[in-house]
Structure formats: C-alpha cells, structure tokens
Design an enzyme around this catalytic site. Structure first.
Site, PDB file in Angstrom:
ATOM      1  N   HIS A 158      38.894  40.925  42.123  1.00 53.64           N
ATOM      2  CA  HIS A 158      39.133  42.326  41.761  1.00 53.64           C
ATOM      3  C   HIS A 158      39.534  43.064  43.041  1.00 53.64           C
ATOM      4  CE1 HIS A 158      37.931  45.975  39.254  1.00 53.64           C
ATOM      5  NE2 HIS A 158      38.096  46.488  40.467  1.00 53.64           N
ATOM      6  N   HIS A 202      41.609  46.004  45.372  1.00 50.33           N
ATOM      7  CA  HIS A 202      42.205  47.338  45.475  1.00 50.33           C
ATOM      8  C   HIS A 202      43.303  47.275  46.541  1.00 50.33           C
ATOM      9  CE1 HIS A 202      39.172  49.936  43.223  1.00 50.33           C
ATOM     10  NE2 HIS A 202      38.739  48.695  43.080  1.00 50.33           N
ATOM     11  N   CYS A 243      36.934  54.813  42.364  1.00 54.85           N
ATOM     12  CA  CYS A 243      35.487  54.817  42.158  1.00 54.85           C
ATOM     13  C   CYS A 243      34.934  56.167  42.598  1.00 54.85           C
ATOM     14  CB  CYS A 243      34.823  53.693  42.959  1.00 54.85           C
ATOM     15  SG  CYS A 243      33.013  53.707  42.824  1.00 54.85           S
ATOM     16  N   ASN A 283      43.404  50.373  41.934  1.00 50.06           N
ATOM     17  CA  ASN A 283      43.312  48.926  41.758  1.00 50.06           C
ATOM     18  C   ASN A 283      44.694  48.284  41.812  1.00 50.06           C
ATOM     19  OD1 ASN A 283      41.008  50.278  40.508  1.00 50.06           O
ATOM     20  ND2 ASN A 283      40.408  48.283  39.762  1.00 50.06           N
TER      21      ASN A 283
END
Length: 280
Positions: A186, A188, A219, A228
C-alpha cells in the site's frame, strides 16, 4: 452518498473486483464516513451483478464490527500501526494495545465466516519517529497474522519508501516465514516512488497491490500522507508489463475523471491526466 454508491458501481463496471466500500469508524472521528449505514444497502446487488466482486469494510473495534455485520459485510479490515506515536494519534492506544483490541474483532468475524485483512501503517517512515526499524515492522506484521488476519497490507503511509527498502522489508518477512501470497503493499506517492516501489514488490513475489482510483486519499491523522498510488497509473504499468488485470482502463479513467468533476478538482493521477478524453 449517492455519488459514493455510483462511484463504487462504476469501479465495479470497469472491472475492479475488490473495492473497499466504507469504514464503520465513529462519525465523530471521520465525518466523511458518517453515511456508512446509508451506503451499504445501496451496494447490495452489486456482487450479483458483477460476480466475484468483493466489498470489504474497515472496522476500528468491536462496535464497528457489530455495525458492519448488521449490514451484511462479507469481509472486514482492521488498521494497526508499526509505530507507537501513530497508534496513539490514530487509535488512542499503544501499538500493542491496538493489537489486543483487534483480537476479539478478528475472532468474532472468523467465527461467522468473515475474513479479516490487516493493514499495518508506517512501515517505512513515521513523521514523528523517523525511519522505522525493519524488525519492528515484521514483529507487528507477524502478530497481526497470528491474530487470524488472512492478509497483511504493508503501508508506506507517508510515501518515503524506496525500492531497495521495499525489497529488504519483504525479504525480512520471507525470512520470518510469511509467504508473499499473504502480503499486500500500500504505497503513497509523496516522493513519486509508488510505482517503482510496486515494481520492486512484484519482483519479490507480491501480487496484491492497494491503489486509489484517481489517486484520491490521504490520512487525517498524518498530514504528510498525501495521495495513494493511483489505480490508473498502476493499471497502465501492469498492462505494459503484459499482466492481465481484467480492468477496462478507458472505463476506469472515465470514472476517475467523473469523480474529479464531482469533487471540483483535477485528478492527481498522471494516467487520468494523460488519457482523459483520449482513446486508450
């Protein structure tokens, strides 16, 4: 909320088969997700319309699990931290206390046949603590899996990772006995490294990559966590590598361009910028 439901339906129509639908976090903490109870009924028919479609939801605790199960969620996710400071800021608990909070969530979900995915944030760097030791990340990651999570998503929450660091962390997980089939990544794109990091993960054997349509996201508890990895940028790269995704890139770009219009700001996705209005 109608826009959210249409967005998810459009993503499914474009060929995406896993779309995280919402979060059952308390509305006080994330007001943008206060409509979870209203959204879920609008998605009821999508898995039948698009066979294989998965619509996991994020739950922060047992109360969130109760709400998710009441709305017939078939998959959930929990969100842990590899660092103490972010655990305090995000969950108001130590990192270890957060893991214990998730234990009954994972156990109860598993007892009714609902699998749990574990997100682990701050795996490479933390805005308050700096670089995060690899051993610390592996320790928390393994503990999440031992709780019963079926998959572990390693998050570069503030986008500071580089391909060498990604490879080293994945190697450490492999040495700890964790198969790459249970790992997701995951990333960014804060420093423009998300695609390079993804390629490093693919070469290490990872086949599950989190991405955000149009590059949306961030976030609220870590202001340096910018957007992201854009799903369109990821799909463009994967198709270029000859990897079949089942995703219609034209439809996906159109969907993200539509959402950018709904939000009143341009998509940060480079692929959307390049392809919107052009043949793909």
């Amino acid at each position: 909320m109608t826009v959210k439901a249409e967005f998810i339906a459009r993503l499914a129509a474009a060929g995406l088969r896993t779309v995280e639908a919402t979060s059952f976090v308390h509305p006080k903490w994330v007001p943008q997700l206060a409509d979870a109870e209203e959204l879920m009924p609008r998605l009821t028919g999508l898995p039948e319309q698009y066979p294989g479609l998965r619509l996991p939801v994020l739950v922060p605790n047992e109360r969130g699990l109760d709400r998710a199960l009441a709305h017939h969620a078939t998959e959930i996710a929990v969100f842990a931290s590899a660092t103490e400071t972010f655990a305090r800021r995000n969950l108001n608990r130590t990192a270890g206390e957060a893991l214990e909070m998730f234990r009954p969530v994972v156990e109860r979900a598993g007892a009714v046949g609902v699998p749990t995915r574990g997100y682990l944030s701050m795996c490479f760097g933390d805005p308050w603590e700096g670089p995060v030791p690899t051993a610390q990340v592996v320790d928390f990651g393994v503990r999440l899996l031992e709780l019963g999570c079926t998959e572990l998503s390693l998050g570069d929450t503030i986008g500071v990772a580089t391909p060498g660091q990604v490879g080293a962390l994945l190697q450490s997980f492999a040495e700890a006995g964790v198969p790459m089939a249970r790992i997701a990544v995951h990333f960014h794109d804060t420093y423009g490294q998300a695609l390079a990091n993804t390629l490093a993960a693919l070469r290490a054997g990872v086949t599950t990559v989190d991405a955000s349509a149009g590059g949306l996201g961030g976030c609220p508890y870590a202001k340096s966590a910018t957007g992201n990895l854009a799903t369109e940028d990821l799909v463009w790269m994967l198709h270029g590598l000859g990897i079949e995704t089942g995703v219609d890139l034209r439809a996906l770009v159109s969907t993200s361009a539509w959402m950018a219009g709904q939000l009143g700001r341009p998509s940060p996705s480079r692929a959307v910028q390049a392809l919107a209005g052009r043949p793909v």
